[in-house]
Design a protein around this motif. Structure first.
Motif, PDB file in Angstrom:
ATOM      1  N   UNK A 129       0.795  -1.231   0.000  1.00 32.42           N
ATOM      2  CA  UNK A 129       0.000   0.000   0.000  1.00 32.42           C
ATOM      3  C   UNK A 129       0.832   1.288   0.000  1.00 32.42           C
ATOM      4  N   UNK A 130       2.129   1.184   0.311  1.00 32.13           N
ATOM      5  CA  UNK A 130       2.914   2.419   0.249  1.00 32.13           C
ATOM      6  C   UNK A 130       4.055   2.302  -0.763  1.00 32.13           C
ATOM      7  N   UNK A 131       4.941   1.329  -0.545  1.00 32.85           N
ATOM      8  CA  UNK A 131       6.153   1.250  -1.375  1.00 32.85           C
ATOM      9  C   UNK A 131       5.830   1.074  -2.859  1.00 32.85           C
ATOM     10  N   UNK A 132       4.855   0.232  -3.168  1.00 34.37           N
ATOM     11  CA  UNK A 132       4.533  -0.049  -4.559  1.00 34.37           C
ATOM     12  C   UNK A 132       4.180   1.242  -5.325  1.00 34.37           C
ATOM     13  N   UNK A 133       3.479   2.148  -4.632  1.00 30.87           N
ATOM     14  CA  UNK A 133       3.050   3.385  -5.304  1.00 30.87           C
ATOM     15  C   UNK A 133       4.180   4.406  -5.356  1.00 30.87           C
ATOM     16  N   UNK A 134       5.097   4.356  -4.398  1.00 28.27           N
ATOM     17  CA  UNK A 134       6.283   5.221  -4.508  1.00 28.27           C
ATOM     18  C   UNK A 134       7.169   4.731  -5.649  1.00 28.27           C
ATOM     19  N   UNK A 135       7.213   3.401  -5.808  1.00 29.53           N
ATOM     20  CA  UNK A 135       7.955   2.828  -6.947  1.00 29.53           C
ATOM     21  C   UNK A 135       7.373   3.337  -8.277  1.00 29.53           C
ATOM     22  N   UNK A 136       6.048   3.325  -8.367  1.00 27.71           N
ATOM     23  CA  UNK A 136       5.369   3.818  -9.581  1.00 27.71           C
ATOM     24  C   UNK A 136       5.769   5.272  -9.858  1.00 27.71           C
ATOM     25  N   UNK A 137       5.861   6.070  -8.811  1.00 26.26           N
ATOM     26  CA  UNK A 137       6.241   7.478  -8.967  1.00 26.26           C
ATOM     27  C   UNK A 137       7.694   7.598  -9.437  1.00 26.26           C
ATOM     28  N   UNK A 138       8.606   6.899  -8.742  1.00 23.62           N
ATOM     29  CA  UNK A 138      10.034   6.973  -9.113  1.00 23.62           C
ATOM     30  C   UNK A 138      10.198   6.595 -10.589  1.00 23.62           C
ATOM     31  N   UNK A 139       9.488   5.559 -11.021  1.00 30.26           N
ATOM     32  CA  UNK A 139       9.609   5.103 -12.407  1.00 30.26           C
ATOM     33  C   UNK A 139       9.071   6.120 -13.410  1.00 30.26           C
ATOM     34  N   UNK A 140       8.172   6.972 -12.974  1.00 29.57           N
ATOM     35  CA  UNK A 140       7.536   7.912 -13.899  1.00 29.57           C
ATOM     36  C   UNK A 140       8.106   9.321 -13.865  1.00 29.57           C
ATOM     37  N   UNK A 141       9.123   9.537 -13.031  1.00 33.16           N
ATOM     38  CA  UNK A 141       9.636  10.910 -12.882  1.00 33.16           C
ATOM     39  C   UNK A 141      10.638  11.286 -13.965  1.00 33.16           C
ATOM     40  N   UNK A 142      10.651  12.555 -14.314  1.00 33.88           N
ATOM     41  CA  UNK A 142      11.681  13.142 -15.174  1.00 33.88           C
ATOM     42  C   UNK A 142      12.975  13.129 -14.362  1.00 33.88           C
ATOM     43  N   UNK A 143      14.022  12.508 -14.860  1.00 39.56           N
ATOM     44  CA  UNK A 143      15.240  12.376 -14.056  1.00 39.56           C
ATOM     45  C   UNK A 143      16.368  13.298 -14.517  1.00 39.56           C
ATOM     46  N   UNK A 144      16.102  14.103 -15.548  1.00 37.71           N
ATOM     47  CA  UNK A 144      17.119  15.039 -16.001  1.00 37.71           C
ATOM     48  C   UNK A 144      16.433  16.289 -16.526  1.00 37.71           C
ATOM     49  N   UNK A 145      17.001  17.457 -16.186  1.00 36.74           N
ATOM     50  CA  UNK A 145      16.458  18.720 -16.697  1.00 36.74           C
ATOM     51  C   UNK A 145      17.591  19.724 -16.791  1.00 36.74           C
ATOM     52  N   UNK A 146      17.576  20.559 -17.806  1.00 45.69           N
ATOM     53  CA  UNK A 146      18.629  21.562 -17.991  1.00 45.69           C
ATOM     54  C   UNK A 146      20.023  20.942 -17.974  1.00 45.69           C
ATOM     55  N   UNK A 147      20.159  19.738 -18.498  1.00 48.98           N
ATOM     56  CA  UNK A 147      21.470  19.087 -18.575  1.00 48.98           C
ATOM     57  C   UNK A 147      21.987  18.561 -17.248  1.00 48.98           C
ATOM     58  N   UNK A 148      21.116  18.487 -16.227  1.00 51.33           N
ATOM     59  CA  UNK A 148      21.538  17.983 -14.924  1.00 51.33           C
ATOM     60  C   UNK A 148      20.594  16.913 -14.427  1.00 51.33           C
ATOM     61  N   UNK A 149      21.121  15.973 -13.682  1.00 46.21           N
ATOM     62  CA  UNK A 149      20.257  14.968 -13.069  1.00 46.21           C
ATOM     63  C   UNK A 149      19.327  15.641 -12.058  1.00 46.21           C
ATOM     64  N   UNK A 150      18.109  15.160 -11.967  1.00 49.82           N
ATOM     65  CA  UNK A 150      17.182  15.648 -10.938  1.00 49.82           C
ATOM     66  C   UNK A 150      17.002  14.507  -9.928  1.00 49.82           C
ATOM     67  N   UNK A 151      17.736  14.555  -8.812  1.00 46.63           N
ATOM     68  CA  UNK A 151      17.679  13.435  -7.868  1.00 46.63           C
ATOM     69  C   UNK A 151      16.346  13.363  -7.122  1.00 46.63           C
ATOM     70  N   UNK A 152      15.969  12.128  -6.788  1.00 48.92           N
ATOM     71  CA  UNK A 152      14.721  11.918  -6.040  1.00 48.92           C
ATOM     72  C   UNK A 152      15.032  11.220  -4.718  1.00 48.92           C
ATOM     73  N   UNK A 153      14.459  11.770  -3.647  1.00 44.33           N
ATOM     74  CA  UNK A 153      14.656  11.247  -2.289  1.00 44.33           C
ATOM     75  C   UNK A 153      13.335  10.701  -1.766  1.00 44.33           C
ATOM     76  N   UNK A 154      13.379   9.503  -1.186  1.00 52.93           N
ATOM     77  CA  UNK A 154      12.195   8.938  -0.521  1.00 52.93           C
ATOM     78  C   UNK A 154      12.421   8.960   0.990  1.00 52.93           C
ATOM     79  N   UNK A 155      11.403   9.398   1.707  1.00 49.41           N
ATOM     80  CA  UNK A 155      11.485   9.446   3.173  1.00 49.41           C
ATOM     81  C   UNK A 155      10.251   8.784   3.766  1.00 49.41           C
ATOM     82  N   UNK A 156      10.449   7.604   4.350  1.00 49.33           N
ATOM     83  CA  UNK A 156       9.362   6.985   5.116  1.00 49.33           C
ATOM     84  C   UNK A 156       9.712   7.133   6.584  1.00 49.33           C
TER      85      UNK A 156
END
Ligand code: 1CP
Length: 352
Positions: free
Chosen positions: A222-249
């Protein structure tokens, strides 16, 4: 866009070497700052602050004027998405956030739509654009959202809860409704965060404040699976730089390996976890953010310095650490204590 003058925070998130440990503080703009209370009183209500890009920008900048912080965080709230879904967010004085129309049945869940971030949530994107301009490359800007599970707790309970009776009730007795809600939220969060990135957010963080109240099995479903869905769908690069993603449970110490396996760049740790053990478990896969107990800031400067040092020593040498508190800063902290913390992390962080 202007060149970034201080990229320690982004470098640490990517586990690249830095001159000293970067630091920012969860809830760094907020009620412990007298200048925040002043602007909030003038604005009328909390949502008035969030909905006005100039005021949201002003309060975002306040902690950066006082302290040598290495990142700014968008001033907004996780409850903007449920509000945009039509639940009617309001703040009852002294009682925290509430919803006029909480979700009770499958039919309620079926009715809600995925908000368009450049329409119902355009005020958030406007705040991001205004803040990026005002920052002018001083430090990176963090965008954020709540996790689907954490948003669902407020949407089903109608506000803050201690026992999670209604939301867990729906999870156990009507898992179909709960999964439909979480899927709609995951889609909404993904497009909301991608819009923040397009508007100028240089890193994003997902706050799963209430994931820790679940069992191992239910956390995954009910939680991790949907955060996984989000991580997989995020834009990971913008303006020539990586856009890092942090998860906090919060309370998620049991699941660090599984969280790292989502492909996120960093994990936020609350203060109940030992950071050196956390690093042994996942350190190669992700950067770590945290994790001093926010209550340390009630103590004298010497205690703050020695506790900060313990966290830095606990992480140890090498890149991949972003200093933070293990949860948001408390309302009754003396703002001068934060200077002690920020400066000692930068000073001691040089050698660690
Ligand atoms: O009265 C006021 O002025 C409002 C207090 C306040 C503030 C300052 C709320 C209401 N939200 C915020 C800002 C906020 N919320 C930020 C701003 C950026 C920063 O960090 O400086 C962020 C990132 C949040 C995120 C948030 N809101 C979370 C996740 C992080 C966490 O602290 O666990 C949660 C759970 C919320 C819900 C919420 N909104 C506001 C309050 C008081 C709460 C918590 C209610 C509860 O305990 O259930």
């Amino acid at each position: 866009m202007s060149e970034l003058k201080n990229d320690r925070f982004l470098r640490a998130l990517m586990k690249q070497p830095v001159d000293t440990t970067p630091i920012w503080i969860m809830r760094q703009a907020g009620r412990y700052l007298p200048e925040y209370r002043e602007v909030r009183a003038k604005a009328g209500g909390f949502m008035d602050l969030c909905e006005n890009a100039d005021l949201a920008c002003e309060v975002t900048m306040q902690p950066l004027e006082r302290y040598d912080l290495d990142a700014a965080i968008l001033f907004s709230d996780i409850l903007t998405i449920p509000d945009a879904m039509g639940l009617g967010l309001y703040f009852a004085e002294g009682e925290g956030p509430k919803f006029e129309r909480p979700l009770k049945t499958l039919a309620d869940v079926q009715k809600i739509a995925i908000p368009d971030p450049e329409d119902e949530l355009r005020y958030v994107m406007n705040a991001v654009r205004t803040i990026r301009k005002e920052l002018n490359g001083k430090v990176p800007l963090i965008g954020f959202s709540g996790s689907p599970w954490t948003l669902a707790t407020y949407m089903v309970e109608g506000g803050t809860t201690k026992d999670f009776g209604k939301v867990k009730g729906m999870m156990f007795s009507n898992p179909q409704a709960m999964h439909l809600l979480l899927d709609k939220l995951a889609q909404s969060v993904t497009s909301y965060l991608n819009a923040q990135i397009a508007a100028g957010a240089q890193a994003v963080m997902v706050f799963d404040t209430w994931g820790g109240v679940l069992s191992d099995e239910k956390y995954e479903e009910f939680s991790l699976r949907y955060m996984q869905q989000i991580v997989s769908g995020l834009t990971r690069e913008a303006d020539g730089r990586k856009v890092p993603v942090t998860l906090f449970t919060k309370g998620g110490g049991r699941w660090l390996e599984k969280m790292a396996a989502t492909g996120c760049d960093a994990l936020g740790l609350d203060w109940t976890q030992d950071i050196s053990q956390a690093r042994q478990r996942v350190g190669d896969a992700v950067a770590l953010q945290g994790n001093m107990d926010p209550s340390v800031l009630y103590a004298e400067p010497e205690v703050i310095k020695s506790e900060a040092k313990k966290v830095l020593d606990g992480f140890g040498e090498g890149p991949g650490h972003i200093f933070n508190l293990g949860h948001g800063i408390h309302q009754h902290i003396d703002p001068d204590k934060v200077n002690v913390l920020v400066d000692s992390v930068h000073e001691y962080g040089k050698t660690s």
